[in-house]
Motif scaffolding. Structure first.
Motif, PDB file in Angstrom:
ATOM      1  N   ASP A 293      16.798 -13.844  12.263  1.00  0.00           N
ATOM      2  CA  ASP A 293      16.651 -14.522  10.979  1.00  0.00           C
ATOM      3  C   ASP A 293      15.636 -15.665  11.105  1.00  0.00           C
ATOM      4  O   ASP A 293      15.387 -16.177  12.198  1.00  0.00           O
ATOM      5  CB  ASP A 293      17.989 -15.105  10.515  1.00  0.00           C
ATOM      6  CG  ASP A 293      18.987 -14.036  10.119  1.00  0.00           C
ATOM      7  OD1 ASP A 293      18.627 -12.840  10.129  1.00  0.00           O
ATOM      8  OD2 ASP A 293      20.137 -14.389   9.802  1.00  0.00           O
TER       9      ASP A 293
ATOM     10  N   THR B 200      11.741  -8.274   8.883  1.00  0.00           N
ATOM     11  CA  THR B 200      12.729  -9.076   8.171  1.00  0.00           C
ATOM     12  C   THR B 200      12.478  -8.979   6.672  1.00  0.00           C
ATOM     13  O   THR B 200      11.380  -8.637   6.234  1.00  0.00           O
ATOM     14  CB  THR B 200      12.679 -10.561   8.593  1.00  0.00           C
ATOM     15  OG1 THR B 200      11.413 -11.123   8.209  1.00  0.00           O
ATOM     16  CG2 THR B 200      12.884 -10.721  10.088  1.00  0.00           C
TER      17      THR B 200
ATOM     18  N   TYR C 190      14.215  -8.733  15.166  1.00  0.00           N
ATOM     19  CA  TYR C 190      15.099  -8.542  14.006  1.00  0.00           C
ATOM     20  C   TYR C 190      16.080  -9.708  13.868  1.00  0.00           C
ATOM     21  O   TYR C 190      17.248  -9.534  13.552  1.00  0.00           O
ATOM     22  CB  TYR C 190      15.840  -7.202  14.089  1.00  0.00           C
ATOM     23  CG  TYR C 190      16.561  -6.946  15.394  1.00  0.00           C
ATOM     24  CD1 TYR C 190      17.898  -7.270  15.554  1.00  0.00           C
ATOM     25  CD2 TYR C 190      15.893  -6.358  16.467  1.00  0.00           C
ATOM     26  CE1 TYR C 190      18.556  -7.036  16.751  1.00  0.00           C
ATOM     27  CE2 TYR C 190      16.544  -6.121  17.660  1.00  0.00           C
ATOM     28  CZ  TYR C 190      17.874  -6.450  17.797  1.00  0.00           C
ATOM     29  OH  TYR C 190      18.530  -6.216  18.985  1.00  0.00           O
TER      30      TYR C 190
END
Length: 618
Positions: free
Chosen positions: A522, A323, A520
């Motif tokens: 948030d 990230t 992947y």
């Protein structure tokens, strides 16, 4: 063009990353950059390979870092992936040379910045593979661009980034010069933004007005433009001027951050510790400094490059590199989604500083991968007289100098140790020069025990068998003024921050057909330790905290500065720290604290005042 440069980079097949540099590249390959073709529709199903998704800058951006990463790691799976994309792109090139994925009737409004970028990528691929198809593909594409610009002038991003086309054009001109190439260079120059004139009459001394977006204040365009004058003058065979240094000094004077970059979220934002800067701007500024180092031979560009590489780049990407942020902030106590009316960012949205797949906009998702590989390629440079250390990184190279095979190795944990060793071994006796880099921040430096002055120590001798050279620096930790009455700490190339313990809250969801799923997904970050402090006596003790750890790990920072801080009353405003505390009077006893490298932090306080009892002493 390139023959006139001071230094030449080694291509990945000749260069091998080692130590912490290898681990950074391996982590990147195992993270988002190495897997975008599997998880992100704009790469997986791109128009560049016949899919329905974005067919402009994202695949070229990604390949620009993915290709050198694959060959530096010598990873067969990654190489095969790069080959697949390049083969697909070459197979779709039109007969007239047009290489971008759009219909013929769409060409007049297709921003050909992407054409400059893909030609640059093809050159990178050639440097790794020497694929015989590339030269003709680049020739046809650039010839097509030349004809296109006679009718359709540059606009938008193409006008802002016209000089990027000079990179593949210069490469081609060095191989087979033709008069139309010089004409294309002139077309690009006269149709593109005149940055030299812009900085002569610089109107952007204050932060961009909130909500007002401008190509001329866009942080990525300005990061890129620092290489514009050098590229054009080199192509024309003229002396490289001082445009880049003057422009950068102006940007830092009015918009500088502790990390050595200028703010831009997304446009120039001033010097407040709350205004961020975009990740694309960081890697593109690094790329500018790499060009400027090779083109001019001036070590100021190595200093600027290391400042961004060792601070800004690792701080805005999670330690596992799955990230990243769009914007990083000097004082970053929380990374939560902010309401549009309360965001501190001037032109970006309220999720710009969270860590995720594509916060705010996906350009950085595609583009951040060029940072580490291109940095590695700036470590061991070839000069007309021998070998030069560009940036101090652990790596090795096998090369040939005047018919003699030479093995050259930099052994170091720098910037987490104060120096490096050179191992040089020749197959046969050979006389050449080794130019050793001394960082500009070094108070003193020693080569094999002898004190040296300046940013370079040059050894010219007859090298025979195996030799070792030992280089040692002496750095001092100092408070540096930043914004009004606020300061930060720097030691050598490293900025130090107070780390704030972070709670990572995972967010998995789908938006606009794009899935966020671990790893992947948030994350929002919330503080779990105190952060409301001011500097006390300004004294700092340097310690190796985790010897042997030579990377930017937020859980195990390799070094630290021990110091004394004072707690002060410092309010939170709309999910971020206020610019400054409400009072400089301590609200509790002094505390012993450890500051760690900025690049080893997720949440942090970097820019702080000096507490009231100590202000007269600083």
């Amino acid at each position: 063009m390139y023959q006139s440069f001071y230094y030449k980079q080694l291509t990945p097949p000749k260069l091998k990353p080692e130590g912490w540099m290898y681990r950074q590249l391996r982590t990147q390959a195992d993270g988002l950059c190495g897997n975008l073709d599997k998880v992100w529709p704009d790469i997986k199903d791109s128009g560049w390979t016949g899919g329905e998704k974005e067919g402009w800058e994202r695949v070229p951006y990604w390949l620009d870092g993915f290709i050198p990463m694959a060959w530096l790691l010598d990873d067969s799976e990654l190489k095969a992936c790069a080959d697949k994309y390049i083969n697909a792109i070459l197979s779709r090139q039109q007969e007239d040379g047009w290489i971008c994925p759009c219909d013929k009737e769409e060409r007049p409004r297709y921003d050909i910045w992407a054409a400059f970028l893909i030609c640059k990528v093809l050159v990178v691929y050639y440097q790794c593979t020497e694929d015989a198809r590339i030269e003709q593909a680049v020739y046809k594409a650039l010839k097509c661009i030349s004809r296109h610009l006679e009718v359709h002038t540059l606009f938008d991003w193409g006008a802002s980034r016209w000089f990027e086309c000079l990179i593949p054009l210069g490469w081609l001109y060095d191989r087979h010069p033709e008069s139309w190439m010089q004409e294309l260079a002139v077309l690009l120059r006269v149709q593109g933004v005149d940055y030299e004139k812009l900085f002569e009459n610089w109107p952007y001394r204050k932060p961009q007005e909130k909500g007002r977006w401008n190509y001329l204040t866009h942080v990525v365009n300005l990061s890129m433009c620092l290489r514009s004058d050098m590229l054009y003058n080199a192509f024309e065979g003229r002396k490289i001027g001082d445009f880049a240094e003057k422009a950068l000094n102006m940007l830092l004077d009015y918009h500088g951050m502790p990390i050595g970059h200028f703010s831009g979220d997304e446009c120039l934002a001033g010097k407040s510790p709350l205004n961020g800067t975009e990740l694309c701007g960081i890697v593109e500024a690094m790329y500018s400094y790499e060009w400027l180092l090779c083109g001019t031979g001036r070590d100021i560009w190595a200093d600027h490059l290391e400042s961004l590489a060792f601070n800004a780049l690792p701080a805005t990407i999670s330690s596992d590199m799955w990230t990243h942020q769009y914007d990083q902030m000097s004082n970053q106590i929380q990374c939560s989604i902010l309401s549009p009316e309360n965001t501190p960012f001037l032109t970006n949205n309220g999720e710009s500083h969270i860590f995720g797949l594509e916060p705010n906009y996906g350009c950085c998702t595609a583009n951040f991968g060029q940072g580490w590989p291109k940095l590695a390629m700036s470590a061991i440079l070839v000069s007309k007289k021998g070998i030069a250390v560009g940036t101090v990184l652990p790596c090795s190279a096998n090369l040939e100098i005047e018919g003699t095979r030479v093995y050259f190795r930099i052994v170091t944990n720098y910037p987490f140790e104060d120096g490096y060793r050179i191992i040089v071994q020749t197959a046969h006796p050979a006389e050449f020069e080794i130019s050793l880099r001394i960082p500009g921040e070094a108070a003193e430096a020693y080569v094999d025990g002898e004190k040296v002055e300046g940013n370079r120590c040059t050894l010219r001798r007859r090298w025979e068998g195996k030799s070792e050279i030992n280089v040692v620096f002496d750095f001092e930790a100092k408070l540096q003024p930043q914004y009004e009455d606020l300061y930060y700490v720097k030691r050598g190339p490293l900025v130090f921050s107070l780390p704030v313990k972070a709670q990572w809250r995972k967010k998995e969801y789908v938006r606009d057909g794009v899935e966020r799923r671990y790893p992947y997904c948030d994350y929002e970050l919330f503080p779990e330790s105190a952060w409301n402090f001011a500097f006390a006596d300004g004294k700092f003790m340097y310690n190796k905290k985790n010897p042997g750890i030579g990377a930017f790990d937020s859980q195990n920072p390799p070094v630290c500065l021990k110091t004394t801080l004072c707690p002060v009353e410092w309010p939170v405003e709309n999910g971020v720290a206020a610019i400054r505390p409400s009072s400089l009077t301590p609200v509790g006893p002094e505390v012993e604290a450890e500051l760690v490298p900025y690049g080893c932090t997720d949440l942090r306080m970097t820019v702080m005042p000096v507490a009231e009892p100590y202000r007269k002493e600083i």
